[in-house]
Design a protein around this motif. Structure first.
Motif, mmCIF file in Angstrom:
data_model
loop_
_atom_site.group_PDB
_atom_site.id
_atom_site.type_symbol
_atom_site.label_atom_id
_atom_site.label_comp_id
_atom_site.label_asym_id
_atom_site.label_seq_id
_atom_site.Cartn_x
_atom_site.Cartn_y
_atom_site.Cartn_z
ATOM 1 N N ALA A 144 0.853 -1.190 0.000
ATOM 2 C CA ALA A 144 0.000 0.000 0.000
ATOM 3 C C ALA A 144 0.888 1.240 0.000
ATOM 4 O O ALA A 144 2.112 1.145 -0.107
ATOM 5 N N ALA A 145 0.262 2.410 0.086
ATOM 6 C CA ALA A 145 0.994 3.671 0.116
ATOM 7 C C ALA A 145 0.416 4.545 1.211
ATOM 8 O O ALA A 145 -0.763 4.438 1.562
ATOM 9 N N VAL A 146 1.272 5.399 1.758
ATOM 10 C CA VAL A 146 0.857 6.355 2.781
ATOM 11 C C VAL A 146 1.052 7.755 2.216
ATOM 12 O O VAL A 146 2.141 8.096 1.753
ATOM 13 N N VAL A 147 -0.009 8.559 2.245
ATOM 14 C CA VAL A 147 0.025 9.944 1.771
ATOM 15 C C VAL A 147 0.001 10.851 3.003
ATOM 16 O O VAL A 147 -0.840 10.684 3.891
ATOM 17 N N GLU A 148 0.921 11.792 3.046
ATOM 18 C CA GLU A 148 0.990 12.747 4.148
ATOM 19 C C GLU A 148 0.896 14.167 3.597
ATOM 20 O O GLU A 148 1.698 14.540 2.723
ATOM 21 N N ASP A 149 -0.057 14.920 4.087
ATOM 22 C CA ASP A 149 -0.164 16.334 3.713
ATOM 23 C C ASP A 149 0.874 17.121 4.505
ATOM 24 O O ASP A 149 0.928 17.037 5.734
ATOM 25 N N LEU A 150 1.732 17.854 3.801
ATOM 26 C CA LEU A 150 2.821 18.594 4.441
ATOM 27 C C LEU A 150 2.368 20.006 4.823
ATOM 28 O O LEU A 150 3.056 20.986 4.521
ATOM 29 N N ARG A 151 1.206 20.077 5.468
ATOM 30 C CA ARG A 151 0.631 21.356 5.902
ATOM 31 C C ARG A 151 0.500 22.323 4.716
ATOM 32 O O ARG A 151 0.960 23.472 4.760
ATOM 33 N N SER A 152 -0.124 21.770 3.663
ATOM 34 C CA SER A 152 -0.312 22.581 2.458
ATOM 35 C C SER A 152 -1.311 23.707 2.719
ATOM 36 O O SER A 152 -2.139 23.637 3.640
ATOM 37 N N THR A 153 -1.260 24.734 1.857
ATOM 38 C CA THR A 153 -2.144 25.900 2.020
ATOM 39 C C THR A 153 -3.574 25.585 1.608
ATOM 40 O O THR A 153 -4.543 25.942 2.300
ATOM 41 N N ASN A 154 -3.743 24.911 0.467
ATOM 42 C CA ASN A 154 -5.080 24.668 -0.080
ATOM 43 C C ASN A 154 -5.585 23.245 0.172
ATOM 44 O O ASN A 154 -6.665 22.884 -0.295
ATOM 45 N N GLY A 155 -4.826 22.440 0.861
ATOM 46 C CA GLY A 155 -5.284 21.115 1.249
ATOM 47 C C GLY A 155 -5.102 20.049 0.168
ATOM 48 O O GLY A 155 -4.657 20.315 -0.958
ATOM 49 N N THR A 156 -5.448 18.819 0.538
ATOM 50 C CA THR A 156 -5.290 17.645 -0.327
ATOM 51 C C THR A 156 -6.585 16.843 -0.287
ATOM 52 O O THR A 156 -7.128 16.595 0.792
ATOM 53 N N VAL A 157 -7.039 16.431 -1.459
ATOM 54 C CA VAL A 157 -8.269 15.645 -1.569
ATOM 55 C C VAL A 157 -7.906 14.224 -2.005
ATOM 56 O O VAL A 157 -7.155 14.038 -2.974
ATOM 57 N N VAL A 158 -8.446 13.240 -1.296
ATOM 58 C CA VAL A 158 -8.182 11.824 -1.602
ATOM 59 C C VAL A 158 -9.454 11.217 -2.166
ATOM 60 O O VAL A 158 -10.530 11.312 -1.547
ATOM 61 N N ARG A 159 -9.328 10.576 -3.334
ATOM 62 C CA ARG A 159 -10.458 9.909 -3.982
ATOM 63 C C ARG A 159 -10.148 8.410 -4.070
ATOM 64 O O ARG A 159 -9.493 7.951 -5.013
ATOM 65 N N PRO A 160 -10.593 7.622 -3.101
ATOM 66 C CA PRO A 160 -10.340 6.177 -3.126
ATOM 67 C C PRO A 160 -11.188 5.481 -4.184
ATOM 68 O O PRO A 160 -12.164 6.047 -4.703
ATOM 69 N N VAL A 161 -10.842 4.251 -4.513
ATOM 70 C CA VAL A 161 -11.588 3.468 -5.497
ATOM 71 C C VAL A 161 -12.991 3.181 -4.975
ATOM 72 O O VAL A 161 -13.979 3.277 -5.707
#
Length: 212
Positions: A144-161
């Motif tokens: 599997a993979a691990v995604v980490e948001d690095l305190r981004s300004t506009n955020g991160t959206v995850v779309r799983p299957v």
């Protein structure tokens, strides 16, 4: 006087005083004859006569003199190390194998403290600045993979299957599976690919030109 069958030297006193006036005891060896031969000890005669072959029971027979030595078993060669199966990610038109962490952003930089393998930096275009300089970090966790948001300004959206998409909190992490798409802004996505995909380790991702 009877013969000594064992052939040993026997001490007997002299009985003829005339022949030996002193009466001393005389030591004489027994005459050697056929009856005085040493007795040879032999084992049971049920088996064949012993030979001079000193082959040890249970051991392989010795090769005759001048013959080539018997070939032993072939030596075992060390097993080739197997490459661990890790997922890959598709960023734009390029595929990168997650043999080490990947930092994606507009102008990504390494963290001050690096634990483990040094992350690979992948730069993406962001005309409107929605993508932060170092936006997300993606690394393998088994298959599997691990995604980490690095305190981004506009955020991160995850779309799983399977399941509804969700927005990650600043600094949050999420375990994602094959087929998941991570949106980081300005149309830039990070797609998680199967660990069975044959992707070359360290597939280079060219950096786009700097944006103001």
């Amino acid at each position: 006087m009877s013969d000594d069958l064992l052939g040993d030297t026997v001490i007997r006193p002299r009985l003829d005083r005339a022949a030996d006036p002193l009466g001393d005891t005389v030591i004489r060896p027994r005459p050697v004859g056929p009856a005085d031969d040493d007795t040879v000890l032999r084992g049971a005669l049920a088996g064949p006569e012993p030979t001079t072959d000193d082959t040890v029971r249970g051991a392989p027979p010795r090769p005759p003199l001048g013959a080539a030595p018997l070939a032993g078993p072939a030596p075992r060669l060390p097993a080739e190390p197997r490459t661990a199966r890790v997922p890959s990610v598709r960023i734009g038109d390029h595929v990168v194998r997650l043999d080490r962490p990947v930092i994606v952003g507009r102008r990504p930089t390494l963290p001050r403290v690096v634990r483990g393998p040094e992350p690979r930096l992948v730069t993406v275009r962001s005309a409107s600045g929605q993508v932060s300089s170092s936006h997300v970090l993606v690394q393998a966790s088994g298959e599997a993979a691990v995604v980490e948001d690095l305190r981004s300004t506009n955020g991160t959206v995850v779309r799983p299957v399977a399941g509804a998409p969700f927005r990650m909190p600043a600094g949050g992490t999420a375990v994602v599976l094959t087929g998941t798409v991570v949106e980081i802004g300005d149309g830039n996505t990070v797609e998680i690919l199967s660990p069975h995909l044959r992707a070359a380790p360290g597939d280079p991702v060219p950096a786009p030109p700097d944006w103001p």
